[in-house]
Write a protein that holds these residues in place. Sequence first.
Motif, PDB file in Angstrom:
ATOM      1  N   SER A 585       3.723   0.822  -4.348  1.00 55.26           N
ATOM      2  CA  SER A 585       2.693   1.508  -4.030  1.00 55.26           C
ATOM      3  C   SER A 585       1.247   1.118  -4.970  1.00 55.26           C
ATOM      4  O   SER A 585       1.590   0.555  -5.975  1.00 55.26           O
ATOM      5  CB  SER A 585       2.841   3.120  -4.556  1.00 55.26           C
ATOM      6  OG  SER A 585       1.823   3.745  -4.705  1.00 55.26           O
ATOM      7  N   PRO A 586       0.200   1.053  -4.663  1.00 53.01           N
ATOM      8  CA  PRO A 586      -0.842   0.473  -5.483  1.00 53.01           C
ATOM      9  C   PRO A 586      -1.261   1.374  -6.456  1.00 53.01           C
ATOM     10  O   PRO A 586      -1.294   2.639  -6.401  1.00 53.01           O
ATOM     11  CB  PRO A 586      -2.109   0.475  -4.336  1.00 53.01           C
ATOM     12  CG  PRO A 586      -1.530   1.244  -3.398  1.00 53.01           C
ATOM     13  CD  PRO A 586      -0.396   1.549  -3.147  1.00 53.01           C
ATOM     14  N   THR A 587      -1.509   0.733  -7.641  1.00 52.48           N
ATOM     15  CA  THR A 587      -1.755   1.737  -8.827  1.00 52.48           C
ATOM     16  C   THR A 587      -3.319   1.780  -9.135  1.00 52.48           C
ATOM     17  O   THR A 587      -3.771   2.581  -9.945  1.00 52.48           O
ATOM     18  CB  THR A 587      -1.314   0.785 -10.082  1.00 52.48           C
ATOM     19  OG1 THR A 587      -2.077  -0.299 -10.245  1.00 52.48           O
ATOM     20  CG2 THR A 587       0.139   0.780 -10.058  1.00 52.48           C
ATOM     21  N   GLY A 588      -4.220   0.805  -8.327  1.00 55.17           N
ATOM     22  CA  GLY A 588      -5.779   0.978  -8.347  1.00 55.17           C
ATOM     23  C   GLY A 588      -6.178   0.084  -9.573  1.00 55.17           C
ATOM     24  O   GLY A 588      -7.543  -0.168  -9.797  1.00 55.17           O
ATOM     25  N   PRO A 643       4.620   2.533   5.474  1.00 51.57           N
ATOM     26  CA  PRO A 643       3.606   1.427   5.951  1.00 51.57           C
ATOM     27  C   PRO A 643       4.608   0.514   6.916  1.00 51.57           C
ATOM     28  O   PRO A 643       5.712   0.608   7.012  1.00 51.57           O
ATOM     29  CB  PRO A 643       3.690   0.694   4.892  1.00 51.57           C
ATOM     30  CG  PRO A 643       4.580   0.901   3.994  1.00 51.57           C
ATOM     31  CD  PRO A 643       4.889   2.550   4.160  1.00 51.57           C
ATOM     32  N   LEU A 644       3.906  -0.206   7.596  1.00 53.15           N
ATOM     33  CA  LEU A 644       4.406  -1.113   8.821  1.00 53.15           C
ATOM     34  C   LEU A 644       5.491  -0.222   9.561  1.00 53.15           C
ATOM     35  O   LEU A 644       6.682  -0.777   9.830  1.00 53.15           O
ATOM     36  CB  LEU A 644       5.091  -2.280   8.012  1.00 53.15           C
ATOM     37  CG  LEU A 644       4.079  -3.195   7.135  1.00 53.15           C
ATOM     38  CD1 LEU A 644       4.848  -4.390   6.251  1.00 53.15           C
ATOM     39  CD2 LEU A 644       2.964  -3.736   8.219  1.00 53.15           C
ATOM     40  N   ILE A 645       4.969   0.779  10.166  1.00 52.49           N
ATOM     41  CA  ILE A 645       5.593   1.360  11.386  1.00 52.49           C
ATOM     42  C   ILE A 645       5.151   0.794  12.663  1.00 52.49           C
ATOM     43  O   ILE A 645       3.842   0.864  12.919  1.00 52.49           O
ATOM     44  CB  ILE A 645       5.684   2.929  11.027  1.00 52.49           C
ATOM     45  CG1 ILE A 645       6.072   3.263   9.776  1.00 52.49           C
ATOM     46  CG2 ILE A 645       6.427   3.533  12.586  1.00 52.49           C
ATOM     47  CD1 ILE A 645       7.747   3.113   9.693  1.00 52.49           C
ATOM     48  N   PRO A 646       5.807   0.280  13.679  1.00 55.69           N
ATOM     49  CA  PRO A 646       5.244  -0.054  14.908  1.00 55.69           C
ATOM     50  C   PRO A 646       4.758   0.998  15.546  1.00 55.69           C
ATOM     51  O   PRO A 646       4.970   2.118  15.510  1.00 55.69           O
ATOM     52  CB  PRO A 646       6.526  -0.777  15.440  1.00 55.69           C
ATOM     53  CG  PRO A 646       7.662   0.003  14.696  1.00 55.69           C
ATOM     54  CD  PRO A 646       7.413   0.380  13.362  1.00 55.69           C
ATOM     55  N   GLU A 686      -3.266   0.688   4.494  1.00 60.48           N
ATOM     56  CA  GLU A 686      -3.235   0.196   5.762  1.00 60.48           C
ATOM     57  C   GLU A 686      -4.547   0.615   6.427  1.00 60.48           C
ATOM     58  O   GLU A 686      -5.172   1.641   6.110  1.00 60.48           O
ATOM     59  CB  GLU A 686      -1.966   0.581   6.641  1.00 60.48           C
ATOM     60  CG  GLU A 686      -0.564  -0.019   6.024  1.00 60.48           C
ATOM     61  CD  GLU A 686       0.389   0.244   7.332  1.00 60.48           C
ATOM     62  OE1 GLU A 686       1.111  -0.510   7.779  1.00 60.48           O
ATOM     63  OE2 GLU A 686       0.706   1.603   7.424  1.00 60.48           O
ATOM     64  N   SER A 687      -5.042  -0.153   7.513  1.00 59.51           N
ATOM     65  CA  SER A 687      -5.898   0.275   8.389  1.00 59.51           C
ATOM     66  C   SER A 687      -5.427   0.555   9.591  1.00 59.51           C
ATOM     67  O   SER A 687      -4.321   0.121  10.139  1.00 59.51           O
ATOM     68  CB  SER A 687      -6.965  -0.674   8.450  1.00 59.51           C
ATOM     69  OG  SER A 687      -6.590  -1.912   8.871  1.00 59.51           O
ATOM     70  N   ARG A 730       0.772  -9.747   9.452  1.00 62.48           N
ATOM     71  CA  ARG A 730       0.389  -9.797   8.183  1.00 62.48           C
ATOM     72  C   ARG A 730      -0.883 -10.160   7.930  1.00 62.48           C
ATOM     73  O   ARG A 730      -1.547 -10.543   6.932  1.00 62.48           O
ATOM     74  CB  ARG A 730       1.271 -10.391   7.414  1.00 62.48           C
ATOM     75  CG  ARG A 730       2.691  -9.628   7.155  1.00 62.48           C
ATOM     76  CD  ARG A 730       3.557 -10.422   6.280  1.00 62.48           C
ATOM     77  NE  ARG A 730       3.120 -10.665   5.036  1.00 62.48           N
ATOM     78  CZ  ARG A 730       3.026 -11.639   4.369  1.00 62.48           C
ATOM     79  NH1 ARG A 730       3.111 -12.887   5.150  1.00 62.48           N
ATOM     80  NH2 ARG A 730       2.399 -11.636   3.214  1.00 62.48           N
ATOM     81  N   LEU A 731      -1.614 -11.108   8.963  1.00 60.62           N
ATOM     82  CA  LEU A 731      -2.844 -11.581   9.278  1.00 60.62           C
ATOM     83  C   LEU A 731      -3.873 -10.832   9.643  1.00 60.62           C
ATOM     84  O   LEU A 731      -5.136 -11.003   9.543  1.00 60.62           O
ATOM     85  CB  LEU A 731      -2.764 -12.834  10.226  1.00 60.62           C
ATOM     86  CG  LEU A 731      -1.943 -13.738   9.627  1.00 60.62           C
ATOM     87  CD1 LEU A 731      -2.071 -15.039  10.871  1.00 60.62           C
ATOM     88  CD2 LEU A 731      -1.941 -14.495   8.276  1.00 60.62           C
ATOM     89  N   LYS A 732      -3.524  -9.469   9.973  1.00 62.82           N
ATOM     90  CA  LYS A 732      -4.573  -8.211  10.492  1.00 62.82           C
ATOM     91  C   LYS A 732      -5.551  -8.021   9.371  1.00 62.82           C
ATOM     92  O   LYS A 732      -6.737  -7.797   9.717  1.00 62.82           O
ATOM     93  CB  LYS A 732      -3.749  -7.107  11.063  1.00 62.82           C
ATOM     94  CG  LYS A 732      -4.433  -5.814  11.304  1.00 62.82           C
ATOM     95  CD  LYS A 732      -3.516  -4.977  11.741  1.00 62.82           C
ATOM     96  CE  LYS A 732      -4.410  -3.439  11.893  1.00 62.82           C
ATOM     97  NZ  LYS A 732      -4.424  -3.056  10.554  1.00 62.82           N
ATOM     98  N   ILE A 733      -5.054  -7.808   8.081  1.00 62.23           N
ATOM     99  CA  ILE A 733      -5.860  -7.595   6.854  1.00 62.23           C
ATOM    100  C   ILE A 733      -6.937  -8.581   6.900  1.00 62.23           C
ATOM    101  O   ILE A 733      -8.227  -7.920   6.247  1.00 62.23           O
ATOM    102  CB  ILE A 733      -5.050  -7.336   5.795  1.00 62.23           C
ATOM    103  CG1 ILE A 733      -5.785  -6.614   4.947  1.00 62.23           C
ATOM    104  CG2 ILE A 733      -4.410  -8.731   5.339  1.00 62.23           C
ATOM    105  CD1 ILE A 733      -4.836  -6.476   3.289  1.00 62.23           C
TER     106      ILE A 733
END
Length: 751
Positions: A585-588, A643-646, A686-687, A730-733
């Motif tokens: 999880s990101p901490t910011g 995250p990363l659910i198809p 995610e986006s 993983r290149l989508k970002i």
Amino acid sequence: MKFQISILFIGLSFIAYSQNKISGKITNEQNEPLLGVEVYIEDLQKGTSTNENGIYELINLPNSQIKITVAYIGYETQTKNINFQQNEIVINFTLKEAVFKMDEIIVSTAFNKLQSENVMKVERATVQQLKNKGAATLIDGISSIAGVSQVSTGIGIGKPVIRGLRGNRVLVYTQGIRLENQQFGDEHGLGINESSIESVEVIKGPASLLYGSDALGGVLYFNPTKFAESNLFDFNFNQTYYSNTQGSSTGFGVKQSYNSWKFLVNGAHNQHSDYKTANSERITNTRFNETNFNTAIGFSNNLISSALRFNFNNSKIGIPEEIGIQNSHKTPLLPYQDLSTKMLSFNNIVFLPNSKVVTTLGFTVNDRKEFEEHENEETEESHTSHNETIEASLNLKLKTFSYDTKWHLPNFGNIETIVGIQGLHQTNKNYGEEILIPDATTDDFGVFFTSAIDWEKSTIQGGLRFDSRSISSEKHIVSHDDEEHIFEAIDNTYKNFTASLGYKSLLFKKITSRINLATGFKAPNLAELTSNGVHHGSNRFEIGNNNLKSEKNFQSDIALEYNTNHFEIFANGFYNYINDYIFVSPTGEFEDTYAIYKYTQDDAKLYGGEFGFHLHPHPLDWLHLNSSFEFVIGKQNKGNFLPLIPANKLTNTLRAEFNSNETFKNGFASISLESTLKQNNISEFESSTKGYNLVNIGAGGTINISNTSFNVNINMNNVFNTNYFSHLSRLKIDGIQNIGRNFIASIKFDI
């Protein structure tokens, strides 16, 4: 005394090599002999085919119960359990026509039954079937199976995802042993080449009862290449061309089998340049090269069946960072990975009068090296020259010794029972400047039992298991740019009980129902426990958590299948609740421009399923229409999506099959439409991803000329050159699209 010993040894020799034999005739319902029917004994890895009169013969068989399988395209597969009460047995088979597909023996489950008899629903596909779909890589083909996806980095790196779970939650088995290759990272590929594989089986759901830790989400079980039929020599050569990457794959195989001894050698080399998007842009440094070598020796008589296998795989895979250099060179640029895996396995079956003991020993060495860019390297020539001289910044060596022993107890009426022990001893060592995970030792030990009871049209199967995993690591202090990152030493032990219960029954003589309840677990891995630095593959600073608990889950599965001669419909649903789900999880906060992520835990749930039908209209016996829909939703207990659910996907395929004569067989032509829906159920970092449609076409068949057969395949994927982003790329970002149109042509000939 010497004379008596000599007589004893002579007597033992006669016992060991007594010529137990099975023979018979195989016909259709019109009593016509069938040519080329496969007769196979899985335990012995031994088989033959019927001649033009439908006659088969297998000799040098054990004085024990064995299972013989008879399979032929267009007919129902049959199995029979045989106990030798005399040296020669005659068994004839009459095969019934089957409309849809051949039934297959499932090896990844406990009792090696036909899929139609199995309590657990397992998806199975041969390598040839995956090629027929136009798979560019092995993981690309596996992800075409409903419920299976891949987290990808270009086409060179693919990570299996089963019903939304990935990484260490999906266990991979090959050559009968678990594959250990630092699989905790999304940017770590399979490291398996199709040249050493016969088929793949996919268990979707907890399989910890049979496999222990890391089988919480499912299992990919790769069946190794079969030996040649008894007393036959086989040579094959294959060549494949890929237009998009201007890539090629070259492979060969040599097999020779006798009554007792069997030998094989396979090899392959693949090379690809950077892939091209639908906008005709090459994604710099998605190029890769792969070399694979596989050999095996088998032996069987009336007492034992043994197979010793060795596999070597080396991959050099570029790590893409941008759309830069535009060419079709195939040597990876910096940064890139150099991965080598050596696997040695020994499988042995000892046949006792009414039971058998199956033991598999394995030793795996995995070398993972990563080479990074240095300053003032702006041209491809400078990249290439430095590749020859620089040292690996990351250099991990993982050694794993594994053992697996199962005793198939004597049957008690209709009850089959297996008891077993499994375990491994693993060491991880660092030899590079950077440290991703510390030097560590892992020890696993598990003990289990499972039983199955058959009666009339129903089967019930269940079992219980206990596991212990201990992980100890050394302390490391890494200094970089006047900063210190400390990897604290750990000494943790995780203990778990797991269980499963399944029921299969035939309802209304038409509907096959399967209900499975199972628990699983995954002990935290080294990266989750000890990380304290930049993970370049994921482009973030990761901090581990030494207090993580084992993930434990409970999953319920319901599978229904309705079959008639010309129509099949299926519905598979699941609900998976995971206690202490581990995620980053990101901490910011940031460390040297890298976002800081910490490992934490929360309960989570995943649910969804696969649904579809198969239509085979009469009298158009050559026509098949397949349709399937798959979806999965994953959430934390707090309400956030995982995250990363198809994304949800609908696949429709129209396929024609035909055999013109003995010269041209197994012909097919197909067209498929893959409709991937938009994915808006996303985690906080995610986006969302738009939906897209891909059209794929293919055709092929086998041409027989004299004693040589040519298998020809032609496929075109993404026919209309559609621009799209896979949600699991993983290149989508970085705004990098997936691969554009790809024409694939392959030919394989057998002598």
